[in-house]
Design an enzyme around this catalytic site. Structure first.
Site, PDB file in Angstrom:
ATOM      1  N   CYS A  75       0.835  -1.195   0.000  1.00 60.64           N
ATOM      2  CA  CYS A  75       0.000   0.000   0.000  1.00 60.64           C
ATOM      3  C   CYS A  75       0.877   1.256   0.000  1.00 60.64           C
ATOM      4  CB  CYS A  75      -0.883  -0.008   1.239  1.00 60.64           C
ATOM      5  SG  CYS A  75      -1.847   1.484   1.406  1.00 60.64           S
ATOM      6  N   CYS A  81      -1.028   6.045   7.008  1.00 60.08           N
ATOM      7  CA  CYS A  81      -2.357   5.591   7.429  1.00 60.08           C
ATOM      8  C   CYS A  81      -2.313   4.965   8.818  1.00 60.08           C
ATOM      9  CB  CYS A  81      -2.886   4.571   6.421  1.00 60.08           C
ATOM     10  SG  CYS A  81      -4.508   3.939   6.821  1.00 60.08           S
ATOM     11  N   CYS A 412      -8.578 -10.074  22.953  1.00 56.71           N
ATOM     12  CA  CYS A 412      -7.972  -9.222  21.920  1.00 56.71           C
ATOM     13  C   CYS A 412      -6.948  -8.276  22.541  1.00 56.71           C
ATOM     14  CB  CYS A 412      -9.043  -8.454  21.157  1.00 56.71           C
ATOM     15  SG  CYS A 412     -10.138  -7.523  22.219  1.00 56.71           S
TER      16      CYS A 412
END
Ligand code: SAH
Length: 463
Positions: A75, A81, A412
């Protein structure tokens, strides 16, 4: 203690470790520096930006010798980002980093020494895996339209239509919406002033079914030129659901509470391991379908059910793990705090003809003790899958009192996982095995599945 590093110094260091946010860590004369966008093995010229007593932050100026683990990100905007923090790191190295992250938390926070750590479950192709994407909509400095992703740690939008970890069809969706917004002068939302109409574009794509949902998050009740919007989106193969979400609040929470269906069904359907799941815009659903199947299979394997067990699935969302477990258990009870998710869970049980799963709305730390006290319900296996902050201590206390044979902890966040495991293992449980699963390739996040068993108190038998 005095150190030899000062702000604005330009120094050459070797990156030796990776921090919890994916930043490289190196030392200069014993003083630790954190440097973003570097990889273990890089020899780099860095400029010191900020110093503290024991560590500081520096910026990468020049790579003197790139690490063998450095790769060119696919990317072009990966470095700016906020979505991918470590796309510049070889994928095998990413997996090693994540496994070590879990191991370190269990050792440092949990105090565990010898435990079975099974090899991390990686992805075969860590691209285009996300089934959900959220594109913020705004304006560039020159006033032109910007749709894309937030830059790391800020809310400035990097204009793009191609995300290498999102669904490929997003390119067509965003391309059409870009034209639509410009043609009909739809005003993008401005965070500073709370003005403008369109805030976010949310897309969901069913991995197995190919069904697509587009949900436009609005700072207003309605969308002008709805017919043209629907007509255009409908042309995209797989389109199943078009809706608006109303969010007029002045916060950075993306979704509001209200959903207005515009066309099609107010949900999409997807399947994991042969079980169908109906997903509404507001419900939580794991973002990486391929890895989710592996994660749930692992949880099922750790639970080792034989058909006679009563199982609790706490933090059950739309009942995903519950329905997986129900295939092998006598009875499953799911608990979840979001009422809409429980509605979905009940429908999901029905459309799969699963009759041995029951769902309750409420906080796990309130529902479980109440059911235990009032109805004397039992548990052979308890599965927990809490959000990042982990479990409330009061819930852990109830688990300890109920003394199930097994606890399967899906997490998580390895730090809160380690904290909770320590608490349970100091009070009657034993850490049996741990396995990390990479649900979020190119980000620093990692999912972990853990098996705990109840310690057996052997009675002394006298001969
Ligand atoms: N097991 C599900 C969802 C896991 S995400 C799956 O794999 O899809 C965590 C879920 O916990 C979210 O759905 C969230 O709404 C829910 N939750 C958060 N706090 C809770 C609490 N105190 N009690 C019960 N559920 C909670």
């Amino acid at each position: 203690m005095q150190h030899a590093v000062n702000k604005n110094d330009v120094l050459e260091i070797t990156i030796e470790d990776i921090g919890s946010e994916g930043e490289g860590i190196g030392k200069y004369q014993g003083y630790t520096l954190f440097v973003k966008d570097t990889v273990v093995g890089d020899v780099a010229l860095v400029k010191v930006m900020k110093t503290g007593k024991t560590y500081g932050y520096a910026r990468l100026m020049e790579l003197k010798r790139p690490s063998e683990y450095r790769v060119t990100p696919r990317c072009p905007i990966a470095a700016q980002c906020g979505g991918c923090q470590i796309q510049h790191m070889d994928y095998q190295k990413q997996l090693e980093y994540k496994e070590n992250k879990v191991k370190n938390c269990l050792t440092r926070i949990g105090g565990f020494q010898d435990f079975v750590m099974e090899p991390i479950v990686g992805m075969e192709e860590p691209y285009y895996y996300r089934n959900k994407s959220q594109f913020p909509v705004g304006k560039k400095k020159d006033g032109s339209l910007s749709i894309g992703f937030y830059a790391g740690r800020t809310h400035s939008i990097i204009d793009t239509e191609h995300c290498y970890i999102g669904a490929k069809v997003n390119v067509d969706i965003i391309r059409f919406l870009r034209e639509f917004i410009i043609k009909y002068h739809i005003e993008p939302y401005d965070e500073e002033t709370n003005q403008g109409l369109l805030r976010h574009i949310l897309t969901r794509v069913g991995y197995h079914t190919g069904e697509i949902m587009v949900c436009l998050v609005m700072n207003g009740k309605d969308m002008p030129h709805k017919e043209e919007l629907i007509q255009g989106l409908q042309m995209i193969p797989g389109m199943k659901s078009i809706c608006l979400n109303i969010n007029k609040s002045n916060t950075n929470v993306i979704l509001g509470d209200k959903v207005v269906p515009l066309w099609g069904e107010p949900y999409i359907t997807d399947s994991i391991g042969g079980i169908l799941y109906r997903i509404s815009p507001l419900s939580f659903y794991q973002v990486n379908p391929e890895q989710t199947k592996k994660l749930y299979d692992l949880a099922l394997d750790y639970a080792d059910l034989h058909g006679e067990e009563v199982v609790w699935d706490l933090y059950c969302g739309i009942g995903t793990i519950s329905l997986f477990l129900a295939q092998k258990a006598k009875q499953v009870y799911g608990v979840e705090i979001i009422p809409q998710a429980i509605e979905d869970a009940k429908v999901n049980a029905k459309i799969n003809d699963i009759t041995n799963a029951e769902f309750f709305v409420g906080a796990a730390e309130e529902v479980l003790p109440r059911k235990y006290k009032e109805e004397k319900i039992k548990a052979d296996v308890i599965v927990v899958d809490p959000p990042r902050k982990g479990c409330e201590q009061s819930l852990l206390d109830t688990i300890i009192t109920m003394a199930p044979e097994k606890v399967v902890y899906v997490s998580c966040d390895p730090a809160t996982l380690a904290r909770d495991l320590k608490y349970l293992c100091e009070r009657g449980f034993e850490l049996k095995k741990v396995r990390a699963v990479d649900q979020f390739g190119h980000s620093v996040h990692v999912e972990t599945c853990v098996l705990l068993t109840r310690k057996i108190c052997r009675a002394i038998t006298l001969k």
